[in-house]
Design a protein around this motif. Structure first.
Motif, PDB file in Angstrom:
ATOM      1  N   MET A 260       0.841  -1.195   0.000  1.00 15.25           N
ATOM      2  CA  MET A 260       0.000   0.000   0.000  1.00 15.25           C
ATOM      3  C   MET A 260       0.875   1.245   0.000  1.00 15.25           C
ATOM      4  SD  MET A 260      -2.966  -1.021   2.764  1.00 15.25           S
ATOM      5  CE  MET A 260      -3.728  -2.644   2.740  1.00 15.25           C
ATOM      6  N   SER A 261       0.244   2.388  -0.044  1.00 15.63           N
ATOM      7  CA  SER A 261       0.967   3.659  -0.047  1.00 15.63           C
ATOM      8  C   SER A 261       1.527   3.968   1.332  1.00 15.63           C
ATOM      9  CB  SER A 261       0.034   4.790  -0.495  1.00 15.63           C
ATOM     10  OG  SER A 261      -0.416   4.596  -1.811  1.00 15.63           O
ATOM     11  N   ASP A 262       2.363   4.970   1.373  1.00 18.05           N
ATOM     12  CA  ASP A 262       2.962   5.449   2.618  1.00 18.05           C
ATOM     13  C   ASP A 262       2.001   6.435   3.275  1.00 18.05           C
ATOM     14  OD1 ASP A 262       4.497   6.385   4.669  1.00 18.05           O
ATOM     15  OD2 ASP A 262       6.032   7.307   3.414  1.00 18.05           O
ATOM     16  N   PHE A 263       1.539   6.108   4.468  1.00 19.59           N
ATOM     17  CA  PHE A 263       0.600   6.967   5.176  1.00 19.59           C
ATOM     18  C   PHE A 263       1.292   7.878   6.195  1.00 19.59           C
ATOM     19  CE2 PHE A 263      -1.907   3.195   3.980  1.00 19.59           C
ATOM     20  CZ  PHE A 263      -2.945   3.809   3.296  1.00 19.59           C
ATOM     21  N   SER A 264       2.615   7.949   6.157  1.00 19.33           N
ATOM     22  CA  SER A 264       3.343   8.656   7.214  1.00 19.33           C
ATOM     23  C   SER A 264       3.302  10.174   7.076  1.00 19.33           C
ATOM     24  CB  SER A 264       4.805   8.190   7.244  1.00 19.33           C
ATOM     25  OG  SER A 264       5.460   8.524   6.022  1.00 19.33           O
ATOM     26  N   GLU A 265       2.890  10.674   5.924  1.00 13.23           N
ATOM     27  CA  GLU A 265       2.846  12.124   5.727  1.00 13.23           C
ATOM     28  C   GLU A 265       1.500  12.534   5.142  1.00 13.23           C
ATOM     29  OE1 GLU A 265       6.095  13.271   3.275  1.00 13.23           O
ATOM     30  OE2 GLU A 265       7.622  12.861   4.813  1.00 13.23           O
ATOM     31  N   SER A 266       1.148  13.796   5.379  1.00 11.75           N
ATOM     32  CA  SER A 266      -0.113  14.332   4.873  1.00 11.75           C
ATOM     33  C   SER A 266      -0.150  14.276   3.348  1.00 11.75           C
ATOM     34  CB  SER A 266      -0.283  15.781   5.343  1.00 11.75           C
ATOM     35  OG  SER A 266      -1.452  16.356   4.806  1.00 11.75           O
ATOM     36  N   TYR A 267      -1.328  13.934   2.805  1.00 11.57           N
ATOM     37  CA  TYR A 267      -1.495  13.885   1.350  1.00 11.57           C
ATOM     38  C   TYR A 267      -2.907  14.350   1.023  1.00 11.57           C
ATOM     39  CZ  TYR A 267      -0.536  12.318  -3.418  1.00 11.57           C
ATOM     40  OH  TYR A 267      -0.311  12.277  -4.768  1.00 11.57           O
ATOM     41  N   GLN A 268      -3.032  15.610   0.544  1.00 11.25           N
ATOM     42  CA  GLN A 268      -4.335  16.219   0.325  1.00 11.25           C
ATOM     43  C   GLN A 268      -4.411  16.915  -1.022  1.00 11.25           C
ATOM     44  OE1 GLN A 268      -6.042  18.419   3.759  1.00 11.25           O
ATOM     45  NE2 GLN A 268      -4.034  18.137   4.685  1.00 11.25           N
ATOM     46  N   ILE A 269      -5.637  17.168  -1.441  1.00  6.02           N
ATOM     47  CA  ILE A 269      -5.893  17.819  -2.716  1.00  6.02           C
ATOM     48  C   ILE A 269      -5.319  19.228  -2.767  1.00  6.02           C
ATOM     49  CG2 ILE A 269      -8.145  18.749  -2.049  1.00  6.02           C
ATOM     50  CD1 ILE A 269      -9.138  18.045  -4.872  1.00  6.02           C
ATOM     51  N   HIS A 270      -5.121  19.861  -1.609  1.00  7.29           N
ATOM     52  CA  HIS A 270      -4.641  21.243  -1.577  1.00  7.29           C
ATOM     53  C   HIS A 270      -3.117  21.352  -1.624  1.00  7.29           C
ATOM     54  CE1 HIS A 270      -8.685  22.610  -0.932  1.00  7.29           C
ATOM     55  NE2 HIS A 270      -8.810  21.905   0.169  1.00  7.29           N
ATOM     56  N   MET A 271      -2.438  20.257  -1.883  1.00  7.48           N
ATOM     57  CA  MET A 271      -0.979  20.302  -1.990  1.00  7.48           C
ATOM     58  C   MET A 271      -0.576  21.142  -3.204  1.00  7.48           C
ATOM     59  SD  MET A 271      -0.192  16.291  -1.175  1.00  7.48           S
ATOM     60  CE  MET A 271       1.590  16.468  -1.295  1.00  7.48           C
ATOM     61  N   PRO A 272       0.655  21.674  -3.196  1.00  9.09           N
ATOM     62  CA  PRO A 272       1.110  22.485  -4.337  1.00  9.09           C
ATOM     63  C   PRO A 272       0.971  21.741  -5.657  1.00  9.09           C
ATOM     64  CG  PRO A 272       2.655  22.636  -2.507  1.00  9.09           C
ATOM     65  CD  PRO A 272       1.661  21.594  -2.126  1.00  9.09           C
ATOM     66  N   SER A 273       0.758  22.496  -6.712  1.00  9.16           N
ATOM     67  CA  SER A 273       0.548  21.929  -8.041  1.00  9.16           C
ATOM     68  C   SER A 273       1.671  20.970  -8.415  1.00  9.16           C
ATOM     69  CB  SER A 273       0.463  23.064  -9.075  1.00  9.16           C
ATOM     70  OG  SER A 273       0.308  22.546 -10.368  1.00  9.16           O
ATOM     71  N   GLY A 274       1.290  19.840  -8.963  1.00  7.30           N
ATOM     72  CA  GLY A 274       2.261  18.853  -9.399  1.00  7.30           C
ATOM     73  C   GLY A 274       2.596  17.807  -8.352  1.00  7.30           C
ATOM     74  N   GLN A 275       2.243  18.062  -7.087  1.00 11.37           N
ATOM     75  CA  GLN A 275       2.562  17.117  -6.016  1.00 11.37           C
ATOM     76  C   GLN A 275       1.409  16.172  -5.694  1.00 11.37           C
ATOM     77  OE1 GLN A 275       4.311  18.813  -2.490  1.00 11.37           O
ATOM     78  NE2 GLN A 275       5.454  20.363  -3.636  1.00 11.37           N
ATOM     79  N   PHE A 276       0.226  16.499  -6.200  1.00 10.36           N
ATOM     80  CA  PHE A 276      -0.945  15.681  -5.901  1.00 10.36           C
ATOM     81  C   PHE A 276      -1.330  14.869  -7.131  1.00 10.36           C
ATOM     82  CE2 PHE A 276      -5.517  14.876  -5.756  1.00 10.36           C
ATOM     83  CZ  PHE A 276      -5.676  14.365  -4.476  1.00 10.36           C
ATOM     84  N   VAL A 277      -1.416  13.556  -6.950  1.00 11.54           N
ATOM     85  CA  VAL A 277      -1.859  12.656  -8.006  1.00 11.54           C
ATOM     86  C   VAL A 277      -3.104  11.951  -7.493  1.00 11.54           C
ATOM     87  CG1 VAL A 277      -1.293  10.654  -9.435  1.00 11.54           C
ATOM     88  CG2 VAL A 277       0.477  12.343  -8.877  1.00 11.54           C
ATOM     89  N   TYR A 278      -4.231  12.149  -8.165  1.00 14.30           N
ATOM     90  CA  TYR A 278      -5.483  11.647  -7.626  1.00 14.30           C
ATOM     91  C   TYR A 278      -5.507  10.124  -7.534  1.00 14.30           C
ATOM     92  CZ  TYR A 278     -10.321  10.694  -6.693  1.00 14.30           C
ATOM     93  OH  TYR A 278     -11.473  10.220  -6.104  1.00 14.30           O
ATOM     94  N   GLU A 279      -4.917   9.423  -8.495  1.00 21.24           N
ATOM     95  CA  GLU A 279      -4.940   7.964  -8.445  1.00 21.24           C
ATOM     96  C   GLU A 279      -4.309   7.446  -7.164  1.00 21.24           C
ATOM     97  OE1 GLU A 279      -3.712   3.990 -11.018  1.00 21.24           O
ATOM     98  OE2 GLU A 279      -3.097   5.974 -11.712  1.00 21.24           O
ATOM     99  N   ARG A 280      -3.177   8.043  -6.771  1.00 24.08           N
ATOM    100  CA  ARG A 280      -2.537   7.636  -5.519  1.00 24.08           C
ATOM    101  C   ARG A 280      -3.465   7.926  -4.342  1.00 24.08           C
ATOM    102  NH1 ARG A 280       2.622  10.515  -2.482  1.00 24.08           N
ATOM    103  NH2 ARG A 280       2.496   9.220  -0.589  1.00 24.08           N
ATOM    104  N   TYR A 281      -4.079   9.094  -4.369  1.00 24.85           N
ATOM    105  CA  TYR A 281      -4.970   9.492  -3.278  1.00 24.85           C
ATOM    106  C   TYR A 281      -6.161   8.536  -3.166  1.00 24.85           C
ATOM    107  CZ  TYR A 281      -8.228  12.340  -0.547  1.00 24.85           C
ATOM    108  OH  TYR A 281      -9.107  12.786   0.406  1.00 24.85           O
ATOM    109  N   ALA A 282      -6.776   8.225  -4.300  1.00 26.66           N
ATOM    110  CA  ALA A 282      -7.940   7.334  -4.296  1.00 26.66           C
ATOM    111  C   ALA A 282      -7.585   5.977  -3.711  1.00 26.66           C
ATOM    112  CB  ALA A 282      -8.482   7.184  -5.719  1.00 26.66           C
ATOM    113  N   LYS A 283      -6.438   5.442  -4.090  1.00 24.61           N
ATOM    114  CA  LYS A 283      -6.033   4.137  -3.579  1.00 24.61           C
ATOM    115  C   LYS A 283      -5.760   4.191  -2.081  1.00 24.61           C
ATOM    116  CE  LYS A 283      -4.234   2.320  -7.949  1.00 24.61           C
ATOM    117  NZ  LYS A 283      -3.045   1.853  -8.706  1.00 24.61           N
ATOM    118  N   MET A 284      -5.188   5.299  -1.617  1.00 26.45           N
ATOM    119  CA  MET A 284      -4.940   5.451  -0.180  1.00 26.45           C
ATOM    120  C   MET A 284      -6.256   5.439   0.597  1.00 26.45           C
ATOM    121  SD  MET A 284      -1.921   8.353  -0.196  1.00 26.45           S
ATOM    122  CE  MET A 284      -1.484   8.260   1.546  1.00 26.45           C
TER     123      MET A 284
END
Length: 446
Positions: A260-284
């Motif tokens: 699975m993905s790494d849950f150790s750090e925050s991962y949100q839609i409001h991250m700076p442009s280019g750092q957020f990938v929705y597929e990764r987010y959805a799987k998390m």
């Protein structure tokens, strides 16, 4: 070699080490010897449920199958989940009387006209009815999730959950926060901070109740009724505080996040442009739901996968417009094609979720999916209508669901009939009437 004559293990057994405690999962050795027959084991496995909202509908021309029955031909969009064909039913004909036009999120799980002439007044949602009855034994009676945090009250909702007083329950959107809440073992300093918070909450509640009781002696009969409603709300908060205190000393389950993905750090839609990938987010987010259900941390989940009206597409999707803009397709072939493309991207993430649920084997060799009832739909169909909703029921074979492939229901069948069926299979009591349902969908009952 495992001991085939091992002694029975207590269900509350925990592992202790390095100063921390972790709960064990449900093991066959924890069952009474007299209940290791199939019927006994089946009863020991919890029943779970989830409702999922795909805001602003879907391209139903590509979603709805043309043929019916168990041997139906999958539509182009449903081909995305083709390997799970025996594990879900497509329900055509579902309808939200107060849906359509971007207000379906308010009525989706309650069935009432919540927004009326500028006022908002809702009732208890189906998931919270379930949480009251099957969520009592879990650390979290229910989990609320969305791509955006909060409730969105007054605008596009970020939650599907409403308590008995018609108050929306806030959703969480950060997988890191959710993971820590569910599974992180707190150290002594964090435990002390929590205990201080409990004491402060208790002091505030006591002060509020004292003030309210003094006020009660000097109000009219009508105001007294309002105060009684207020007292009920405070008592609900008190009950939750007692639950939080009780669970704070119980160990959290250990989980294996390998693959699975790494849950150790925050991962949100409001991250700076280019750092957020929705597929990764959805799987998390889907991984977290699977882990929460598997560890019996909760048995009830609601998830606004895509908010109504706003957003819904991401750069990685390779489409020209936002999802809402695409739904105003004007019969333009390009808009319709891109709309269907986005639907399939979301369903590819759903496919990942179902695979994850199937990967968790239960003690009777069934899967977590078999013991979970998962319903998804939307507040509208195509063209912002309140009918022809994209509705499916996944899972539940071990809790009395007989999948029908593509089941065409009578025109304008209330969506609440699906919720009614799910609650029935979960043994949740709904009372003499439930929303605008005329009864369970008998074809789905095994």
């Amino acid at each position: 070699m495992r001991n085939t004559h091992a002694r029975q293990i207590d269900r509350r057994t925990v592992l202790r080490g390095t100063g921390a405690m972790m709960a064990l999962p449900l093991l066959e050795a924890m069952l009474p010897k007299t209940s290791q027959a199939a019927a006994g084991i089946e009863k020991a496995i919890p029943k779970r449920m989830g409702i999922f909202y795909f805001g602003t509908g879907m391209n139903m021309r590509e979603f709805e199958p043309e043929t019916e029955g168990k041997e139906y031909q999958l539509s182009p969009t449903l081909q995305t989940v083709s390997k799970h064909k025996d594990d879900f039913t497509v329900l055509s004909g579902t309808y939200l009387e107060h849906g359509g036009g971007h207000e379906g999120d308010y009525t989706f799980s309650t069935g009432v006209k919540a927004k009326d002439s500028g006022t908002i007044k809702n009732e208890i949602s189906m998931d919270q009815l379930a949480a009251e009855q099957i969520g009592r034994e879990t650390r979290f009676p229910s989990l609320q999730m969305c791509v955006h945090r909060g409730t969105g009250f007054g605008g596009n909702l970020r939650t599907l959950s409403w308590n008995r007083n018609g108050i929306p329950l806030a959703s969480e959107n950060d997988p890191h926060i959710l993971f820590n809440r569910l599974f992180k073992v707190d150290g002594p300093e964090e435990q002390e901070i929590r205990q201080t918070g409990f004491r402060q909450r208790r002091s505030i509640l006591d002060a509020v109740m004292d003030d309210a009781k003094r006020l009660e002696r000097n109000v009219s009969q009508q105001d007294g009724v309002k105060l009684d409603e207020y007292f009920s709300s405070v008592r609900e908060v008190e009950k939750q505080l007692e639950r939080d205190i009780d669970w704070s000393v119980k160990p959290k389950p250990a989980v294996d996040t390998n693959g699975m993905s790494d849950f150790s750090e925050s991962y949100q839609i409001h991250m700076p442009s280019g750092q957020f990938v929705y597929e990764r987010y959805a799987k998390m987010m889907y991984d977290l739901i699977a882990l929460a259900l598997e560890t019996d941390s909760t048995r009830v989940v609601s998830y606004v996968v895509r908010q109504e009206s706003s957003g819904g597409t991401f750069d990685e999707f390779g489409v020209s417009k936002g999802f809402h803009e695409l739904t105003h397709h004007g019969n333009d072939p390009k808009n319709l094609a891109e709309l269907a493309k986005v639907d399939r991207i979301y369903l590819s993430h759903w496919d990942y979720f179902i695979n994850r649920l199937k990967s968790f084997k239960q003690i009777d060799n069934s899967t977590l999916l078999d013991h979970s009832l998962l319903g998804f739909s939307s507040g509208m169909g195509i063209g912002h209508s309140k009918d022809r909703l994209p509705t499916c029921l996944f899972g539940g074979k071990a809790v009395g669901i007989a999948h029908q492939g593509h089941l065409r229901l009578p025109t304008n069948t209330p969506l609440s009939r699906l919720w009614h069926t799910m609650l029935d299979r979960l043994d949740v009591q709904t009372g003499e009437t439930f929303q605008d349902s005329s009864g369970v969908i008998n074809e789905l009952i095994a």
